[in-house]
Write a protein that holds these residues in place. Structure first.
Motif, short mmCIF file in Angstrom:
data_model
loop_
_atom_site.label_atom_id
_atom_site.label_comp_id
_atom_site.label_asym_id
_atom_site.label_seq_id
_atom_site.Cartn_x
_atom_site.Cartn_y
_atom_site.Cartn_z
N MET A 1 -1.90 -0.36 0.90
CA MET A 1 -0.49 -0.77 0.92
C MET A 1 -0.31 -2.12 0.24
SD MET A 1 2.14 -1.23 4.13
CE MET A 1 1.49 -2.79 4.69
N LEU A 2 -1.19 -3.07 0.55
CA LEU A 2 -1.08 -4.41 -0.05
C LEU A 2 -1.25 -4.36 -1.57
CD1 LEU A 2 -3.02 -6.60 2.56
CD2 LEU A 2 -0.54 -6.44 2.21
N ARG A 3 -2.14 -3.47 -2.03
CA ARG A 3 -2.35 -3.33 -3.48
C ARG A 3 -1.07 -2.83 -4.15
NH1 ARG A 3 -3.85 0.94 -6.95
NH2 ARG A 3 -3.93 2.37 -5.17
N LEU A 4 -0.42 -1.85 -3.53
CA LEU A 4 0.80 -1.30 -4.10
C LEU A 4 1.94 -2.31 -4.06
CD1 LEU A 4 0.68 2.31 -2.56
CD2 LEU A 4 -0.01 1.59 -4.86
N LEU A 5 2.03 -3.05 -2.96
CA LEU A 5 3.05 -4.09 -2.86
C LEU A 5 2.84 -5.18 -3.90
CD1 LEU A 5 3.74 -4.74 0.94
CD2 LEU A 5 5.41 -4.15 -0.81
N ASN A 6 1.59 -5.54 -4.11
CA ASN A 6 1.26 -6.57 -5.09
C ASN A 6 1.70 -6.16 -6.50
OD1 ASN A 6 -0.08 -9.09 -5.87
ND2 ASN A 6 -1.57 -7.75 -6.87
N ILE A 7 1.52 -4.88 -6.81
CA ILE A 7 1.94 -4.36 -8.12
C ILE A 7 3.45 -4.52 -8.29
CG2 ILE A 7 2.20 -2.25 -9.51
CD1 ILE A 7 -0.47 -1.30 -8.32
N GLU A 8 4.20 -4.15 -7.26
CA GLU A 8 5.66 -4.20 -7.34
C GLU A 8 6.19 -5.62 -7.40
OE1 GLU A 8 7.64 -1.65 -7.93
OE2 GLU A 8 5.79 -0.51 -8.01
#
Length: 282
Positions: A1-8
């Protein structure tokens, strides 16, 4: 989840329009405090809005979440432009080439929606807490932290609203048209509600009440029902109403059914977004 949030958030950080809209939105949330400065002093008539009890605990949780919810269109612009930019700059296609699955892509957008809603809720909590501690006539611990369900309803309302905006952004691909689509849907719901009221005008139970029983299952109406207008709940307003022979009988509480309906619509919007993206040839 943190990886995906970081991308956004990395994408948003380099999008000037999104930064400006976010700053305006949180600036407007802070400006709720300016309501306390509203004063009228005309001869014998002296009126100070903050002294009317709008910042009293626990009423402040209801009032501030209702006011803050009216500002959600600013973040809606961020959500729909976030999707429009994916198509305009072809970052969606590049993300998929780089190994991001379509499911992860939709989840990254949904996590961003939840993050915006959570940050907004925490922000409103602290603004309301500070204003209440300054202006409230009631500062007992149990009173201060009662009625916090309005904050939860505010969070659910934002998640549902932004999920709707996300779906429209994926469906229409253009931010301006996506926002227009939201407005058109609002008009459709309003017209249909008016039609129902006219249809039920001869019923004993009341046309509006019968119409509301049906309209509560529509997405924007359900979101609106989460936090009902707080003005008629105010003591000063009730006193004036009694003097002119009016008596407000209304349930201002957060209804579990409304939370369930909005949560169901949130799931539907995210699922439709994923289904649309999955079928679409990018």
């Amino acid at each position: 989840m943190l990886r995906l949030l970081n991308i956004e958030f990395h994408k948003l950080r380099y999008n000037r329009a999104s930064r400006v809209l976010s700053i305006i939105y949180f600036g407007l949330l802070t400006s709720i405090a300016l309501i306390a400065a509203i004063k009228f002093d005309i001869g014998p008539i002296k009126f100070h809005l903050a002294e009317q009890g709008i910042f009293n605990f626990p009423y402040i949780w209801h009032f501030n979440t209702y006011v803050a919810a009216t500002l959600k269109f600013f973040l809606l612009l961020v959500i729909v432009s976030m999707m429009a930019n994916e198509y305009s700059y072809k970052t969606l296609k590049q993300n998929l080439i780089d190994g991001l699955s379509k499911k992860e892509f939709i989840l990254s957008k949904f996590y961003t929606v939840v993050a915006f809603a959570a940050i907004s809720t925490v922000f409103v909590f602290f603004v309301s807490l500070i204003l209440g501690l300054i202006y409230s006539d009631f500062n007992e611990f149990t009173i201060i932290f009662s009625d916090l369900e309005y904050l939860f309803a505010f969070f659910i309302k934002l998640v549902g609203f932004f999920s709707f905006g996300l779906f429209l952004g994926i469906l229409i691909k253009r931010s301006a048209f996506a926002v227009a689509g939201m407005i058109v849907w609002l008009i459709i719901e309003s017209l249909f509600k008016g039609y129902l009221i006219w249809t039920f005008k001869d019923l004993r139970g009341g046309a509006t009440a019968e119409a509301n029983k049906i309209m509560q299952f529509f997405p924007l109406e359900a979101m609106s029902n989460l936090i009902k207008e707080p003005v008629t709940r105010l003591g000063a307003v009730k006193s004036v109403a009694k003097q002119i022979g009016e008596n407000f009988v209304k349930d201002y509480s957060v209804n579990i059914l409304d939370i369930v309906i909005v949560s169901a619509w949130t799931f539907i919007f995210i699922y439709l977004s994923y289904s649309l993206l999955k079928k679409r040839d990018l």
